[in-house]
Design a protein around this motif. Structure first.
Motif, PDB file in Angstrom:
ATOM      1  N   UNK A 115       0.805  -1.215   0.000  1.00 49.90           N
ATOM      2  CA  UNK A 115       0.000   0.000   0.000  1.00 49.90           C
ATOM      3  C   UNK A 115       0.841   1.269   0.000  1.00 49.90           C
ATOM      4  N   UNK A 116       2.035   1.222   0.533  1.00 47.25           N
ATOM      5  CA  UNK A 116       2.830   2.432   0.708  1.00 47.25           C
ATOM      6  C   UNK A 116       3.952   2.593  -0.310  1.00 47.25           C
ATOM      7  N   UNK A 117       4.186   1.646  -1.175  1.00 46.21           N
ATOM      8  CA  UNK A 117       5.308   1.750  -2.107  1.00 46.21           C
ATOM      9  C   UNK A 117       5.166   2.939  -3.050  1.00 46.21           C
ATOM     10  N   UNK A 118       3.965   3.337  -3.374  1.00 48.10           N
ATOM     11  CA  UNK A 118       3.759   4.479  -4.267  1.00 48.10           C
ATOM     12  C   UNK A 118       4.331   5.756  -3.671  1.00 48.10           C
ATOM     13  N   UNK A 119       4.363   5.855  -2.357  1.00 45.42           N
ATOM     14  CA  UNK A 119       4.844   7.079  -1.720  1.00 45.42           C
ATOM     15  C   UNK A 119       6.327   7.324  -1.992  1.00 45.42           C
ATOM     16  N   UNK A 120       7.088   6.288  -2.225  1.00 37.82           N
ATOM     17  CA  UNK A 120       8.513   6.482  -2.478  1.00 37.82           C
ATOM     18  C   UNK A 120       8.760   7.227  -3.787  1.00 37.82           C
ATOM     19  N   UNK A 121       7.764   7.282  -4.669  1.00 39.49           N
ATOM     20  CA  UNK A 121       7.901   7.985  -5.946  1.00 39.49           C
ATOM     21  C   UNK A 121       7.275   9.375  -5.920  1.00 39.49           C
ATOM     22  N   UNK A 159       0.180  11.309  -8.382  1.00 35.44           N
ATOM     23  CA  UNK A 159      -0.898  12.199  -7.958  1.00 35.44           C
ATOM     24  C   UNK A 159      -2.221  11.444  -7.779  1.00 35.44           C
ATOM     25  N   UNK A 160      -2.630  10.676  -8.754  1.00 33.61           N
ATOM     26  CA  UNK A 160      -3.933   9.998  -8.665  1.00 33.61           C
ATOM     27  C   UNK A 160      -3.950   8.949  -7.563  1.00 33.61           C
ATOM     28  N   UNK A 161      -2.857   8.226  -7.377  1.00 30.98           N
ATOM     29  CA  UNK A 161      -2.795   7.206  -6.326  1.00 30.98           C
ATOM     30  C   UNK A 161      -2.860   7.874  -4.956  1.00 30.98           C
ATOM     31  N   UNK A 162      -2.180   9.001  -4.817  1.00 28.34           N
ATOM     32  CA  UNK A 162      -2.173   9.757  -3.569  1.00 28.34           C
ATOM     33  C   UNK A 162      -3.582  10.267  -3.250  1.00 28.34           C
TER      34      UNK A 162
END
Length: 95
Positions: A18-24, A62-65
């Protein structure tokens, strides 16, 4: 059947996934205060929120966030180029 092999559809997904997107996220290069501005009057707050939104608008996640913030009901800060007020309106419209 081993639940670790075939979890039920209602089981929460692993946090790491769930949190891997935040690294980008583009926000990683900015101070947290940019995305969680203090309220210093309406015009000051909106100017600081706009600064955060400008960073968000160039962000690859942006959209995932935004999806994350709307899904969990995040009530503070700028997430996915949306302020807390804007998300509150979306929550109210969905009710």
């Amino acid at each position: 059947m081993n639940p670790a092999v075939n979890p039920s559809p209602s089981a929460p997904r692993p946090l790491l996934e769930d949190w891997t997107w935040q690294s980008r996220g583009s926000c990683r290069r900015a101070a947290p205060e940019v995305f969680f501005p203090e309220d210093a009057g309406r015009s000051g707050l909106r100017a600081r929120e706009e600064q955060a939104k400008q960073i968000c608008r160039r962000c690859p996640v942006l959209l995932r966030c935004r999806e994350y913030a709307l899904t969990v009901g995040e009530t503070y800060g700028v997430w996915g180029a949306m302020s807390a007020r804007e998300r509150t309106r979306v929550f109210a419209e969905g009710a």
